[in-house]
Design a protein around this motif. Structure first.
Motif, PDB file in Angstrom:
ATOM      1  N   LEU A  89       0.939  -1.139  -0.120  1.00  0.00           N
ATOM      2  CA  LEU A  89      -0.143  -0.041   0.109  1.00  0.00           C
ATOM      3  C   LEU A  89       0.932   1.311  -0.026  1.00  0.00           C
ATOM      4  O   LEU A  89       1.601   1.324   1.008  1.00  0.00           O
ATOM      5  CB  LEU A  89      -0.800  -0.002   1.415  1.00  0.00           C
ATOM      6  N   HIS A  90       0.827   2.135  -0.993  1.00  0.00           N
ATOM      7  CA  HIS A  90       1.654   3.249  -1.089  1.00  0.00           C
ATOM      8  C   HIS A  90       0.849   4.638  -1.377  1.00  0.00           C
ATOM      9  O   HIS A  90      -0.007   4.456  -2.124  1.00  0.00           O
ATOM     10  CB  HIS A  90       2.592   3.020  -2.431  1.00  0.00           C
ATOM     11  N   HIS A  91       0.993   5.571  -0.593  1.00  0.00           N
ATOM     12  CA  HIS A  91       0.478   6.808  -0.914  1.00  0.00           C
ATOM     13  C   HIS A  91       1.707   7.843  -1.054  1.00  0.00           C
ATOM     14  O   HIS A  91       2.755   7.815  -0.551  1.00  0.00           O
ATOM     15  CB  HIS A  91      -0.017   7.304   0.441  1.00  0.00           C
ATOM     16  N   GLY A  92       1.392   8.763  -1.984  1.00  0.00           N
ATOM     17  CA  GLY A  92       2.373   9.898  -2.525  1.00  0.00           C
ATOM     18  C   GLY A  92       1.513  10.906  -3.434  1.00  0.00           C
ATOM     19  O   GLY A  92       0.290  11.075  -3.305  1.00  0.00           O
ATOM     20  N   SER A  93       2.218  11.563  -4.138  1.00  0.00           N
ATOM     21  CA  SER A  93       1.844  12.808  -4.911  1.00  0.00           C
ATOM     22  C   SER A  93       1.643  12.467  -6.279  1.00  0.00           C
ATOM     23  O   SER A  93       1.269  11.260  -6.684  1.00  0.00           O
ATOM     24  CB  SER A  93       2.853  13.896  -4.745  1.00  0.00           C
ATOM     25  N   SER A  94       1.753  13.300  -7.170  1.00  0.00           N
ATOM     26  CA  SER A  94       1.432  12.989  -8.606  1.00  0.00           C
ATOM     27  C   SER A  94       2.419  12.131  -9.111  1.00  0.00           C
ATOM     28  O   SER A  94       2.256  11.537 -10.053  1.00  0.00           O
ATOM     29  CB  SER A  94       1.454  14.671  -9.471  1.00  0.00           C
ATOM     30  N   ILE A  95       3.694  12.401  -8.847  1.00  0.00           N
ATOM     31  CA  ILE A  95       4.888  11.467  -9.040  1.00  0.00           C
ATOM     32  C   ILE A  95       4.355  10.111  -8.789  1.00  0.00           C
ATOM     33  O   ILE A  95       4.505   9.136  -9.928  1.00  0.00           O
ATOM     34  CB  ILE A  95       6.008  11.886  -8.572  1.00  0.00           C
ATOM     35  N   SER A  96       4.123   9.601  -7.733  1.00  0.00           N
ATOM     36  CA  SER A  96       3.287   8.411  -7.363  1.00  0.00           C
ATOM     37  C   SER A  96       2.150   8.251  -8.259  1.00  0.00           C
ATOM     38  O   SER A  96       1.976   6.851  -8.750  1.00  0.00           O
ATOM     39  CB  SER A  96       3.206   8.207  -5.908  1.00  0.00           C
ATOM     40  N   HIS A  97       1.314   8.883  -8.395  1.00  0.00           N
ATOM     41  CA  HIS A  97       0.181   8.859  -9.068  1.00  0.00           C
ATOM     42  C   HIS A  97       0.386   8.552 -10.602  1.00  0.00           C
ATOM     43  O   HIS A  97      -0.183   7.439 -11.072  1.00  0.00           O
ATOM     44  CB  HIS A  97      -0.758   9.998  -9.090  1.00  0.00           C
ATOM     45  N   GLY A  98       1.662   9.052 -10.904  1.00  0.00           N
ATOM     46  CA  GLY A  98       2.042   8.235 -12.342  1.00  0.00           C
ATOM     47  C   GLY A  98       2.258   9.607 -13.355  1.00  0.00           C
ATOM     48  O   GLY A  98       2.227   9.313 -14.647  1.00  0.00           O
ATOM     49  N   SER A  99       2.195  10.897 -13.043  1.00  0.00           N
ATOM     50  CA  SER A  99       2.307  12.016 -14.120  1.00  0.00           C
ATOM     51  C   SER A  99       3.310  11.810 -14.840  1.00  0.00           C
ATOM     52  O   SER A  99       4.416  11.575 -14.707  1.00  0.00           O
ATOM     53  CB  SER A  99       2.479  13.130 -13.132  1.00  0.00           C
ATOM     54  N   ASP A 100       2.840  11.972 -16.207  1.00  0.00           N
ATOM     55  CA  ASP A 100       4.007  11.842 -17.467  1.00  0.00           C
ATOM     56  C   ASP A 100       4.454  10.438 -17.348  1.00  0.00           C
ATOM     57  O   ASP A 100       5.357  10.201 -18.506  1.00  0.00           O
ATOM     58  CB  ASP A 100       4.915  12.844 -17.392  1.00  0.00           C
ATOM     59  N   ALA A 101       4.025   9.268 -16.807  1.00  0.00           N
ATOM     60  CA  ALA A 101       4.396   7.803 -17.127  1.00  0.00           C
ATOM     61  C   ALA A 101       3.723   7.668 -18.681  1.00  0.00           C
ATOM     62  O   ALA A 101       2.702   8.406 -18.829  1.00  0.00           O
ATOM     63  CB  ALA A 101       4.019   7.145 -16.167  1.00  0.00           C
ATOM     64  N   ALA A 102       4.227   6.566 -19.173  1.00  0.00           N
ATOM     65  CA  ALA A 102       3.878   6.154 -20.539  1.00  0.00           C
ATOM     66  C   ALA A 102       2.488   5.553 -20.547  1.00  0.00           C
ATOM     67  O   ALA A 102       1.835   5.542 -21.242  1.00  0.00           O
ATOM     68  CB  ALA A 102       4.855   5.505 -21.260  1.00  0.00           C
ATOM     69  N   SER A 103       2.104   4.933 -19.410  1.00  0.00           N
ATOM     70  CA  SER A 103       1.310   3.768 -19.299  1.00  0.00           C
ATOM     71  C   SER A 103       1.124   3.317 -18.042  1.00  0.00           C
ATOM     72  O   SER A 103       1.843   3.684 -16.795  1.00  0.00           O
ATOM     73  CB  SER A 103       1.397   2.518 -20.271  1.00  0.00           C
ATOM     74  N   PRO A 104       0.046   2.942 -17.579  1.00  0.00           N
ATOM     75  CA  PRO A 104      -0.187   2.573 -16.248  1.00  0.00           C
ATOM     76  C   PRO A 104       0.613   1.539 -15.577  1.00  0.00           C
ATOM     77  O   PRO A 104       0.885   1.588 -14.360  1.00  0.00           O
ATOM     78  CB  PRO A 104      -1.598   1.831 -16.110  1.00  0.00           C
ATOM     79  N   THR A 105       1.148   0.522 -16.582  1.00  0.00           N
ATOM     80  CA  THR A 105       2.259  -0.521 -15.583  1.00  0.00           C
ATOM     81  C   THR A 105       3.511   0.353 -15.743  1.00  0.00           C
ATOM     82  O   THR A 105       4.685  -0.033 -15.461  1.00  0.00           O
ATOM     83  CB  THR A 105       2.393  -1.427 -16.631  1.00  0.00           C
ATOM     84  N   GLY A 106       3.676   1.549 -16.404  1.00  0.00           N
ATOM     85  CA  GLY A 106       4.903   2.337 -16.500  1.00  0.00           C
ATOM     86  C   GLY A 106       5.129   3.281 -15.302  1.00  0.00           C
ATOM     87  O   GLY A 106       6.338   4.169 -15.332  1.00  0.00           O
ATOM     88  N   THR A 107       4.224   3.475 -14.710  1.00  0.00           N
ATOM     89  CA  THR A 107       4.335   4.321 -13.260  1.00  0.00           C
ATOM     90  C   THR A 107       5.376   3.833 -12.464  1.00  0.00           C
ATOM     91  O   THR A 107       5.605   2.638 -12.423  1.00  0.00           O
ATOM     92  CB  THR A 107       3.038   4.566 -12.583  1.00  0.00           C
ATOM     93  N   TRP A 108       6.132   4.700 -11.860  1.00  0.00           N
ATOM     94  CA  TRP A 108       7.294   4.053 -11.071  1.00  0.00           C
ATOM     95  C   TRP A 108       6.743   3.036  -9.930  1.00  0.00           C
ATOM     96  O   TRP A 108       7.317   2.102  -9.740  1.00  0.00           O
ATOM     97  CB  TRP A 108       7.997   4.984 -10.320  1.00  0.00           C
ATOM     98  N   PRO A 109       5.488   3.267  -9.163  1.00  0.00           N
ATOM     99  CA  PRO A 109       5.153   2.395  -8.116  1.00  0.00           C
ATOM    100  C   PRO A 109       4.832   0.958  -9.130  1.00  0.00           C
ATOM    101  O   PRO A 109       5.163  -0.121  -8.157  1.00  0.00           O
ATOM    102  CB  PRO A 109       4.084   2.865  -7.339  1.00  0.00           C
TER     103      PRO A 109
END
Length: 395
Positions: free
Chosen positions: A176-196
């Motif tokens: 379970l992870h909580h964070g900001s837009s970076i954790s949300h995935g802002s500017d990631a290429a796709s949903p499995t490409g977010t850093w989390p």
């Protein structure tokens, strides 16, 4: 095999087919996944939070089937920014037995028009669209459809050319992870490409992502959501939104962090809990917020941010990322004396000065797709492996 429309089997979209959502809402069209429960949503009227928590970052349909073709009817909400070029449609990632096997988007949908200069937003209705994946292997397999991390999505209907059943529990730990837009995935290429998502895949865990763009603000209702959500591993990434929103001063920050962690510990007294400080953001390292948008090249789709605070205001308690990192490290050291399962990670180990020189933040705040990959790999290496706080030491 070749299919006709009469070969399709429609399966109700129920909670046992969805992972990563906190709550499901029945709408006039179908099922809307939420990442905050209704009680939390009722305690804050902020439109940014409402948009962020309804964008299904980390939410995916997961099922077992022999189907070779899958159709999903969905009603997305597309964002349009006044004065900017059209945004690309949200991406759905198809995974077969854990491997990326396809990507597609859904046309149509509602339109949310946002005027950043005026601070207004208007939603207009639109049609349901259909996503289709074909050519899947005709054997028993686990299928995952990761919903767009940045596009609110109502799920209307799931059709396959063979029966579907919930995927079995593989015994993986829930992170379970909580964070900001970076954790949300802002500017990631796709949903499995977010850093989390990348870190979860490398760490072999099930992700529940409560990264909330613009809304990681130490809200008590978010702490209660973390408290009440089953998890084997928990991380909270704190800091950047408090600066760019200019939300609080140092006097309030420390007690707010303590209160947030106290609430999480009410539901998870012994769960490994990792506090992550902000990754490097040069504009706010030593300059307080708020962040101010630069619209000079907005018509070409380029928005940048600058720090609008005055470094001299640190003396009166205004927060910078440097101040927040020092305070978080101090708080964790203090609490860890009585909480051996509490850990700290300096966010600059995920993205620091050398990374910024190589992969600068395109808009001054958010990482690009390559940086998301680097951060996910770094997090997995530091946290899930070796002597990391989430490493599996059962063997």
């Amino acid at each position: 095999m070749n299919t006709t429309e009469h070969d399709w089997i429609t399966t109700p979209i129920t909670a046992d087919l969805l992972r990563g959502a906190i709550e499901l809402e029945r709408t006039a069209h179908g099922t809307l996944p939420h990442r905050l429960p209704a009680r939390a949503r009722a305690q804050c009227a902020d439109g940014q939070l409402a948009m962020a928590e309804s964008q299904p970052s980390g939410v995916r349909l997961v099922f077992r089937t022999r189907a070779t073709a899958v159709e999903l009817d969905a009603l997305p909400t597309k964002r349009v920014y006044t004065g900017a070029p059209p945004r690309p449609d949200g991406v759905y990632d198809l995974l077969v037995d854990g491997r990326l096997a396809g990507q597609a988007s859904v046309a149509g949908g509602k339109t949310l028009t946002i005027d950043m200069r005026a601070g207004t937003a208007e939603t207009r209705p639109g049609p349901v669209g259909t996503l289709r994946f074909t050519g899947l292997p005709g054997r028993d397999k686990d299928v995952e459809i990761w919903l767009p991390h940045n596009e609110t999505t109502e799920l209307v209907a799931l059709r396959t050319d063979a029966p579907v059943e919930p995927a079995p529990d593989r015994g993986r730990k829930v992170w379970l992870h909580h964070g900001s837009s970076i954790s949300h995935g802002s500017d990631a290429a796709s949903p499995t490409g977010t850093w989390p998502a990348l870190a979860a895949s490398l760490g072999g865990v099930e992700l529940v992502n409560l990264g909330l763009g613009g809304s990681a603000l130490l809200d008590p209702f978010t702490a209660r959501t973390l408290r009440d959500t089953p998890a084997d591993l928990i991380s909270v990434k704190i800091g950047i939104n408090l600066v760019n929103a200019d939300l609080m001063r140092l006097r309030a920050f420390g007690p707010a962090v303590h209160g947030f962690l106290d609430t999480v510990r009410e539901g998870h007294p012994d769960t490994p809990l990792l506090v992550v400080s902000p990754t490097l953001c040069p504009i706010h390292e030593d300059t307080p917020g708020p962040s101010a948008p630069d619209f000079s090249d907005f018509a070409n789709g380029r928005l940048r941010f600058r720090a609008a605070g005055d470094p001299a205001e640190r003396a009166s308690g205004k927060l910078t990322l440097g101040v927040i990192r020092d305070e978080l490290a101090r708080i964790v050291r203090q609490r860890a004396a009585d909480d051996p399962n509490l850990h700290h990670l300096d966010g600059r180990e995920l993205y620091g000065p050398a990374d910024a020189a190589e992969l600068p933040l395109p808009d001054g705040l958010h990482p690009d797709a390559a940086t998301h990959r680097r951060m996910g790999e770094r997090f997995a290496g530091l946290v899930f492996n070796g002597k990391g706080p989430f490493a599996d030491r059962s063997a």
